[in-house]
Enzyme design. Structure first.
Site, mmCIF file in Angstrom:
data_model
loop_
_atom_site.group_PDB
_atom_site.id
_atom_site.type_symbol
_atom_site.label_atom_id
_atom_site.label_comp_id
_atom_site.label_asym_id
_atom_site.label_seq_id
_atom_site.Cartn_x
_atom_site.Cartn_y
_atom_site.Cartn_z
ATOM 1 N N THR B 160 -39.168 18.544 -35.142
ATOM 2 C CA THR B 160 -38.646 19.864 -34.725
ATOM 3 C C THR B 160 -37.217 19.976 -35.262
ATOM 4 O O THR B 160 -37.024 20.374 -36.387
ATOM 5 C CB THR B 160 -38.716 20.045 -33.197
ATOM 6 O OG1 THR B 160 -38.015 18.982 -32.567
ATOM 7 C CG2 THR B 160 -40.151 20.093 -32.730
ATOM 8 N N LYS B 186 -40.503 11.327 -33.404
ATOM 9 C CA LYS B 186 -39.650 12.482 -33.632
ATOM 10 C C LYS B 186 -38.713 12.588 -32.447
ATOM 11 O O LYS B 186 -39.034 12.159 -31.329
ATOM 12 C CB LYS B 186 -40.442 13.777 -33.832
ATOM 13 C CG LYS B 186 -41.330 14.210 -32.704
ATOM 14 C CD LYS B 186 -40.702 15.022 -31.624
ATOM 15 C CE LYS B 186 -39.863 16.157 -32.136
ATOM 16 N NZ LYS B 186 -39.316 16.928 -30.940
ATOM 17 N N THR B 197 -37.552 17.020 -27.796
ATOM 18 C CA THR B 197 -38.341 16.001 -27.113
ATOM 19 C C THR B 197 -38.546 14.765 -27.977
ATOM 20 O O THR B 197 -38.660 14.866 -29.179
ATOM 21 C CB THR B 197 -39.726 16.602 -26.784
ATOM 22 O OG1 THR B 197 -39.572 17.481 -25.683
ATOM 23 C CG2 THR B 197 -40.743 15.541 -26.448
ATOM 24 N N GLU B 284 -28.229 15.004 -32.409
ATOM 25 C CA GLU B 284 -27.730 16.301 -32.873
ATOM 26 C C GLU B 284 -26.233 16.215 -33.146
ATOM 27 O O GLU B 284 -25.436 15.957 -32.254
ATOM 28 C CB GLU B 284 -28.073 17.373 -31.854
ATOM 29 C CG GLU B 284 -29.584 17.634 -31.855
ATOM 30 C CD GLU B 284 -30.095 18.324 -30.615
ATOM 31 O OE1 GLU B 284 -29.394 18.336 -29.595
ATOM 32 O OE2 GLU B 284 -31.222 18.863 -30.687
ATOM 33 N N ASN B 407 -26.859 23.368 -30.341
ATOM 34 C CA ASN B 407 -27.386 23.675 -29.015
ATOM 35 C C ASN B 407 -26.897 24.970 -28.392
ATOM 36 O O ASN B 407 -27.466 25.449 -27.424
ATOM 37 C CB ASN B 407 -27.100 22.505 -28.069
ATOM 38 C CG ASN B 407 -28.021 21.347 -28.376
ATOM 39 O OD1 ASN B 407 -29.238 21.492 -28.284
ATOM 40 N ND2 ASN B 407 -27.449 20.236 -28.795
ATOM 41 N N SER B 412 -32.992 31.071 -29.910
ATOM 42 C CA SER B 412 -33.305 32.381 -30.469
ATOM 43 C C SER B 412 -33.356 32.321 -31.989
ATOM 44 O O SER B 412 -33.060 31.319 -32.593
ATOM 45 C CB SER B 412 -32.258 33.379 -30.023
ATOM 46 O OG SER B 412 -30.970 32.853 -30.211
#
EC number: 2.3.1.35
Lengths: 412, 412
Positions: B160, B186, B197, B284, B407, B412
């Protein structure tokens, strides 16, 4: 040192007008402990016989002033508080304890009281030696500077990364008199370490013994300072002191359950919450104040824990920073809190608009009112977890680039 | 959707060459669940009789695939795993459960097995309806696409916000045979929700029953996935599956204490830690991998908790991002962990250079080697807490502007 010194966009328009409170005087000066060109040393003097209550950090690596404060609190009386900004006097072994003792003994001699009546608070970098000689040298100049109207200057002198001074005021009827409660606080990034420690000093002319002040302060701090978070970190030096001079001359209160205490308690709660929310409003990089109200938990304690897990979630806080109605992250945070919830009754609302209800998304949601609410500076999140009567409200701020800017290059 | 797609600077140079593992085939295709122009649906097929072990998220708001997996795990056998990216199928009530059941029944019919042998994993946005019909429609095309060499494509299709596919490999001698263990994972922002996740699927041709696989997987995941953190958040959908086809034909193992298991256990631990660290390396916004080794805790569990509190501290993580040897923040985090420590023995080292020792700063510290270490990509922090024999190593990454970028505007 922090790079960002612009005032937080969430700051109140001005520092409140705080009146003199009978029995208290304040002095500040430049001791040059770390900062240059600003006052960094503060003395709060209390009339002889002043009662004291305190809440200290629960940290196992608490600073030397906190270790001293925990030790003298049972004594119950306070004659002065000395506060320095720029160095926290933490993790210095015997040298750190000796520094605190030197401050207390010097002030006790000057004010003709026992060292156990002198509280010390230090905020700033952890692990560096406190130049205590600068404080000792300053005390003779500090005492003649004491003034009844010095509280606003004190609110500024205790600041570190704060972008605005914090003060709060309330009055209450107590035992036939009007008593005043005035408080100041510093902190940004509750409850963060280094120069972002939370310190708060509340003074009142009420005549109340430590046995009544202490439970009032514990209860009030649970609903205010202990219900707010910026980043979930806990300082080594957090200190909240409540001093009561007794100069108002109210009739004695019989005990903690005396109904005559109700107005005083409400006023104290107001001052504590006002100060705590100002700390959140000064959260490092904060652009939005977030209020999280949890209902339906097993009890109030479970509700507060659920609220704080949501409030500390970096993913929730960044979503709010981005104005994103990403309630899935709230569901995630609720799920990991370790508290009992009823999934089929779980619900979330932003600004009063339900986005999830009874364990599922609200169908055909009109996102416009939610988006409008999230564009504002004050964000309300209501969470229902469907298992019991427990309720709590907690506060935090969003997580933005400003937090990284301040904290990634801060010590040097 | 994440805005940042550049490969993490901490990524391994390339995806490892993973050989075929007897008893397993893989297929991927574009089902258009959320993403366009990329494969988002993966099928792992296992030979009949394959043993399964699993570790699922402990979340109280776990997704519908996790609820299903928890239910079927006692069955002990797995014939297939179907994984979609783009939608997590979480918090959808009866509709979410029905979607999982539809997937399992469709695949069970196609593969001639019980629905209880079909595992399902979904990763993506929480709370939105899973377009399960797209998956059901795709299954007839997925089965003929199954190939023994499809594991690398699967590692990409389950991604993802990941910036690189994650794979790991080990072999071991077991009961007279060489067995292979291959895994894919992942996750970025362990253990983060939404599309971040953590999912991991490990396959081996070893012949081992669920009663042996499950404790091996639990122990291995405690030292790997459960010892890593990016932001302290826990996903609703985290799933780690271990499938053993038995095709290697090794002689049976008598039990979990059988010494013949040692090499397999070490190889499995290696694969799990390799995958877990790749997830952290893809944290991230991560620019640095941080390894925190705690010693001297009361026991290993206390040591891990101390390490994770430090690893989750935003103030520690931002300091490392800024290359700042701010060990006071580590002292602060240790202090708030709620574990027993001996302040007078507390010590911290960066890259092997002590900066604090025996409860105080190292005097006259030469900061040059520390600064040089902190300028690198792999940061080692050693913490001694001086109370007992407990040890643990945990891993995290630094907290940077990239985390906020990803984040704050992600759904959106």
């Amino acid at each position: 040192m922090a790079k960002i010194t612009e005032t937080s966009p969430l700051a109140p328009p001005s520092f409140p007008a705080l009146p003199a409170v009978a029995g208290f005087r304040f002095a500040t000066l430049e001791a040059g402990i770390r900062y240059k060109g600003r006052r960094d040393l503060t003395l709060i003097e209390a009339a002889p016989g002043t009662s004291v209550a305190a809440v200290f950090t629960k940290s196992a690596t608490a600073g030397h002033p906190v270790l001293w404060g925990r030790r003298i609190l049972p004594h119950g009386k306070a004659r002065a508080v000395i506060i320095n900004a720029g160095n926290a006097n933490v993790f210095r072994g015997a040298e750190g304890d000796a520094a605190v003792k030197a401050e207390a003994e010097m002030l006790a001699a000057a004010l003709d009281c026992a060292p156990e009546e002198i509280y010390v608070a230090s905020t700033g970098v952890i692990g560096e030696r406190l130049p205590v000689e600068k404080i000792i040298d300053a005390i003779p100049a500090l005492i003649p500077a004491l003034a009844v109207d010095g509280i606003a200057a004190a609110a500024s002198a205790i600041m570190t990364t704060d972008t605005f001074p914090k003060g709060a005021l309330a009055t209450a009827e107590l035992g036939g008199k009007t008593v005043t409660i005035a408080g100041i606080a510093k902190g940004s990034g509750m409850i963060a370490p280094d120069m972002a420690t939370m310190l708060a000093f509340v003074v009142t002319d009420a005549d109340l013994p430590p046995a009544i002040l202490q439970p009032l302060l514990l209860e009030g701090s649970d609903k205010s300072f202990n219900a707010t978070t910026v980043d979930g970190d806990t300082s080594t030096s957090d200190t909240l002191l409540l001093l009561a001079s007794g100069k108002a001359g109210n009739t004695p209160v019989t005990g903690i359950e005396d109904p005559a205490l109700a107005a005083f308690k409400a006023a104290l709660d107001h001052v504590l919450l006002d100060l705590a929310l100002q700390v959140v409003r000064d959260g490092e990089g904060a652009q939005k104040l977030i209020q999280i109200s949890v209902s339906g938990a097993l009890d109030d304690r479970a509700a507060r824990r659920l609220g704080l897990v949501v409030a500390n979630s970096p993913l929730v806080k960044t979503a709010i920073a981005g104005g994103d109605a990403n309630w899935g992250r709230i569901i995630m945070a609720v799920g990991r809190a370790g508290e009992t919830i009823e999934l089929a009754r779980l619900g979330v609302a932003f600004g009063g608009t339900p986005v999830a209800r009874n364990g599922g998304a609200v169908p055909d949601l009109d996102e416009a009112p939610v988006a409008a609410h999230l564009a504002g500076q004050k964000i309300d999140i209501d969470i229902e977890v469907g298992t019991g009567p427990g309720k709590a409200t907690v506060w935090t701020c969003d997580l933005t680039h400003g937090y990284i800017d301040i904290n990634a290059d801060y010590r040097s």
